[in-house]
Design a protein around this motif. Structure first.
Motif, mmCIF file in Angstrom:
data_model
loop_
_atom_site.group_PDB
_atom_site.id
_atom_site.type_symbol
_atom_site.label_atom_id
_atom_site.label_comp_id
_atom_site.label_asym_id
_atom_site.label_seq_id
_atom_site.Cartn_x
_atom_site.Cartn_y
_atom_site.Cartn_z
ATOM 1 N N ILE A 1 3.347 8.571 0.946
ATOM 2 C CA ILE A 1 4.369 7.543 1.177
ATOM 3 C C ILE A 1 4.110 6.392 0.226
ATOM 4 C CG2 ILE A 1 5.370 5.990 2.899
ATOM 5 C CD1 ILE A 1 4.346 7.982 5.049
ATOM 6 N N PRO A 2 5.073 6.082 -0.657
ATOM 7 C CA PRO A 2 4.839 5.039 -1.656
ATOM 8 C C PRO A 2 4.933 3.631 -1.081
ATOM 9 C CG PRO A 2 7.074 5.847 -1.858
ATOM 10 C CD PRO A 2 6.399 6.698 -0.797
ATOM 11 N N GLU A 3 4.473 2.674 -1.861
ATOM 12 C CA GLU A 3 4.577 1.273 -1.517
ATOM 13 C C GLU A 3 6.031 0.934 -1.175
ATOM 14 O OE1 GLU A 3 3.175 2.561 -4.234
ATOM 15 O OE2 GLU A 3 1.209 1.659 -4.550
ATOM 16 N N GLY A 4 6.221 0.132 -0.134
ATOM 17 C CA GLY A 4 7.559 -0.316 0.246
ATOM 18 C C GLY A 4 8.297 0.607 1.188
ATOM 19 N N GLU B 1 0.813 -1.212 0.000
ATOM 20 C CA GLU B 1 0.000 0.000 0.000
ATOM 21 C C GLU B 1 0.845 1.259 0.000
ATOM 22 O OE1 GLU B 1 -2.426 0.292 3.523
ATOM 23 O OE2 GLU B 1 -0.686 0.552 4.786
ATOM 24 N N ALA B 2 0.313 2.245 -0.676
ATOM 25 C CA ALA B 2 0.789 3.613 -0.539
ATOM 26 C C ALA B 2 -0.165 4.268 0.446
ATOM 27 C CB ALA B 2 0.752 4.334 -1.874
ATOM 28 N N LYS B 3 0.298 5.343 1.083
ATOM 29 C CA LYS B 3 -0.610 6.052 1.979
ATOM 30 C C LYS B 3 -0.292 7.533 1.992
ATOM 31 C CE LYS B 3 1.414 3.577 5.454
ATOM 32 N NZ LYS B 3 1.437 2.884 6.710
ATOM 33 N N LEU B 4 -1.342 8.292 2.148
ATOM 34 C CA LEU B 4 -1.219 9.715 2.394
ATOM 35 C C LEU B 4 -1.482 9.898 3.883
ATOM 36 C CD1 LEU B 4 -2.188 12.708 0.434
ATOM 37 C CD2 LEU B 4 -3.259 12.519 2.662
ATOM 38 N N VAL B 5 -0.579 10.603 4.563
ATOM 39 C CA VAL B 5 -0.694 10.811 6.008
ATOM 40 C C VAL B 5 -0.748 12.307 6.270
ATOM 41 C CG1 VAL B 5 0.368 10.386 8.252
ATOM 42 C CG2 VAL B 5 0.660 8.713 6.423
#
Length: 182
Positions: free
Chosen positions: A118-121, A75-79
């Motif tokens: 924040i990208p995958e990995g 997953e990517a996530k926006l925080v």
């Protein structure tokens, strides 16, 4: 009334983007677009939005992380910080990445209206700088506990400069491996 994303700052870690937004302010208060697909398209791309979570952490110095979801559902996530202030860390944990093991930190705050993509990995963790801080997470994949891994917050190979003494670290986070063992 709606404002647009003010600035996006790509970082030295591929895919990690610091976002700076400007809320609309008037005598009633403020309004901020927390996630707007068309503004984030160059970085979010065509990733879906699978879930949106809010976390609240009470104690100053509390630390959560460092976590990443990999496996079949990376997953990517926006925080984004909705209340308070946190020292937010993104760590490149991707195998084969030229920046593997590098980390960047950003103070996220409700007042600043800023965020990370924040990208995958890449792993994520944060330390609370203001009591009762709340974070909003926009996730590109469904949560799968079996795909969740992490790295211990004080891995000596990383040298993350957490600003405060650490308190309220979960038993799980205390037992996480070093990045070299992941």
């Amino acid at each position: 009334m709606a404002q647009r994303l003010a600035q996006a700052h790509p970082t030295a870690i591929e895919g990690l983007v610091a976002l700076a937004s400007s809320p609309f302010l008037d005598d009633r208060g403020s309004f901020l677009n927390a996630f707007r697909r068309e503004d984030l398209a160059p970085w979010w791309g065509d990733r879906p939005v699978h879930q949106i979570n809010v976390s609240r952490t009470e104690r100053i110095g509390a630390l959560r992380g460092l976590h990443v979801q990999r496996g079949v559902t990376p997953e990517a996530k926006l925080v984004r910080c909705l209340r308070g202030r946190v020292f937010d860390v993104a760590l490149d944990g991707r195998q084969g990445s030229p920046t593997r093991g590098q980390w960047l930190a950003l103070e996220l705050s409700a007042e600043a209206g800023n965020a990370w993509l924040i990208p995958e990995g890449c792993l994520h963790g944060f330390q609370v700088l203001e009591a009762g801080s709340e974070l909003l997470y926009v996730h590109s994949a469904p949560y799968r506990p079996a795909d969740q891994v992490g790295v211990v917050w004080n891995d000596p190979d990383l040298g993350i400069a957490w600003p405060l003494p650490v308190v309220d670290l979960s038993p799980r986070d205390q037992q996480l491996p070093r990045l070299a063992d992941l």
